[in-house]
Write an enzyme that holds these catalytic residues in place. Sequence first.
Site, short mmCIF file in Angstrom:
data_model
loop_
_atom_site.label_atom_id
_atom_site.label_comp_id
_atom_site.label_asym_id
_atom_site.label_seq_id
_atom_site.Cartn_x
_atom_site.Cartn_y
_atom_site.Cartn_z
N LYS A 72 26.68 -13.72 9.35
CA LYS A 72 25.74 -12.48 9.52
C LYS A 72 24.72 -12.14 8.60
CE LYS A 72 28.99 -9.96 12.30
NZ LYS A 72 29.66 -8.42 12.52
N GLY A 132 35.90 3.33 3.58
CA GLY A 132 35.65 1.80 3.29
C GLY A 132 34.13 1.90 2.75
N GLY A 135 31.45 -4.46 4.79
CA GLY A 135 30.21 -4.73 5.66
C GLY A 135 30.05 -3.85 6.86
P1 NAP Z 1 35.07 -6.03 4.71
O1 NAP Z 1 33.73 -6.20 4.50
O2 NAP Z 1 36.22 -7.14 4.55
O3 NAP Z 1 35.68 -4.57 4.07
C1 NAP Z 1 36.98 -4.46 3.99
C2 NAP Z 1 36.91 -2.58 3.87
O4 NAP Z 1 38.46 -2.37 3.75
C3 NAP Z 1 36.95 -2.76 2.10
O5 NAP Z 1 36.09 -1.28 2.15
C4 NAP Z 1 38.05 -2.84 1.57
O6 NAP Z 1 38.12 -2.12 0.44
C5 NAP Z 1 38.98 -2.17 2.51
N1 NAP Z 1 40.40 -2.59 2.10
C6 NAP Z 1 40.72 -3.77 2.99
N2 NAP Z 1 42.42 -4.15 2.69
C7 NAP Z 1 42.33 -2.97 1.85
C8 NAP Z 1 43.74 -2.44 1.38
N3 NAP Z 1 44.96 -3.25 1.50
N4 NAP Z 1 43.63 -1.18 0.70
C9 NAP Z 1 42.69 -0.52 0.60
N5 NAP Z 1 41.56 -0.81 1.18
C10 NAP Z 1 41.39 -2.22 1.72
O7 NAP Z 1 35.57 -5.78 6.18
P2 NAP Z 1 34.50 -5.41 7.40
O8 NAP Z 1 33.43 -6.47 8.07
O9 NAP Z 1 33.68 -4.08 6.98
O10 NAP Z 1 35.66 -5.01 8.66
C11 NAP Z 1 36.36 -3.84 8.40
C12 NAP Z 1 37.21 -3.63 9.66
O11 NAP Z 1 36.20 -3.21 10.80
C13 NAP Z 1 38.01 -4.87 10.24
O12 NAP Z 1 39.28 -4.19 10.80
C14 NAP Z 1 37.03 -5.23 11.69
O13 NAP Z 1 38.03 -6.14 12.62
C15 NAP Z 1 36.64 -3.88 11.97
N6 NAP Z 1 35.28 -4.10 12.86
C16 NAP Z 1 35.54 -3.76 14.11
C17 NAP Z 1 34.24 -3.77 14.70
C18 NAP Z 1 34.31 -3.25 16.23
O14 NAP Z 1 33.43 -3.57 16.99
N7 NAP Z 1 35.08 -2.31 16.63
C19 NAP Z 1 33.27 -4.22 14.20
C20 NAP Z 1 33.03 -4.66 12.97
C21 NAP Z 1 34.19 -4.57 11.96
P3 NAP Z 1 37.78 -2.74 -1.02
O15 NAP Z 1 36.24 -2.47 -1.22
O16 NAP Z 1 38.44 -1.87 -2.34
O17 NAP Z 1 38.24 -3.97 -1.05
#
Ligand code: NAP
Length: 291
Positions: A72, A132, A135
């Site tokens: 991305k 959060g 991304g």
């Molecule tokens: P990412 O960039 O990996 O970010 C993950 C976030 O979650 C960070 O803020 C991280 O905190 C936090 N986190 C993860 N594990 C944790 C834990 N055990 N305890 C505390 N905080 C935790 O992921 P992303 O791309 O933003 O995606 C996040 C979620 O959104 C995923 O579940 C994805 O499936 C969903 N999503 C849905 C859509 C949709 O169309 N509905 C689109 C995009 C994403 P730290 O910074 O402290 O690590």
Amino acid sequence: MKNIKGTTRVCGLIGNPVKHSMSPLIHNALAEYENIDMAYVTFKVEEQDIEKALAGAYALNILGMNVTVPHKQNVISGLIDIDELAQNIGAVNTLVRAEGGYKGYNTDILGLQRELIDAGISLENSDIIIIGAGGAARAISFLCAKEKANSITIINRTRQKAILLANEVNNKLGVNIVKGIGLQEYSRLSGKKYIVLQTTSVGLHPDIDTALIEDDEFYDLVEVGVDIIYNPAKTKFMKLVEAKGKKAYNGLKMLLYQGVSAFELWNNIQVDEHNVQKVYELMKKELEIVE
Ligand code: NAP
């Protein structure tokens, strides 16, 4: 079996992995319902091959592509143009064929925007909490600031990431409405009701009985909650919001509308609302969601 002909245009998803994507279901159904001569397939592309993949797609006359992890961000350098919001976010998930190459968009964020409209949630002048700083939170922070929120508070486990993201949004958009805080600091936020957008992966299947913030007092701050997770259909976060008598939404419509928005960009049409609903029903069936 789909009626593939000499005239059928191809769209697809590039990423790695791509096997479990819901996008083929969404786009092939949209093509059928909207009577568009288009087929959608997935392409597993290794990180180092992204430039070759873009050049190859263009040479093969591919109409458009979705882009997922891990491409991305790194796909951007290979584009001939980029939408302004996608540029600010620094991530694209949709490529639209143009003269000489592809233009990048971020329809993830258009998807959330449409989900919020459906739910009657307006970001303008609102006080917003984003849980959060990954991304998805990044894209959502830019959307909220662009939509003229009154205040945006990013709460994250890693406090420094929340602060950096807040500073970046403020600086890029020339505003001073975003602040980043750590998990222990939300007690400062009393006195207002917030739109709360849950963007972490905490609560995602199979860890369905967890929410990043489980403290009952936090949920007194919530006016309405949106969890961008859609599996499970009702997350622990949503249950905690509903326990306070407030409405909570999951991320399935965000996923639906990111697809619909991409399909509309590729085909230069507006998808009929009835067909959008039919695709939504298909997605729920695929995920075995009963409402
Ligand atoms: P990412 O960039 O990996 O970010 C993950 C976030 O979650 C960070 O803020 C991280 O905190 C936090 N986190 C993860 N594990 C944790 C834990 N055990 N305890 C505390 N905080 C935790 O992921 P992303 O791309 O933003 O995606 C996040 C979620 O959104 C995923 O579940 C994805 O499936 C969903 N999503 C849905 C859509 C949709 O169309 N509905 C689109 C995009 C994403 P730290 O910074 O402290 O690590």
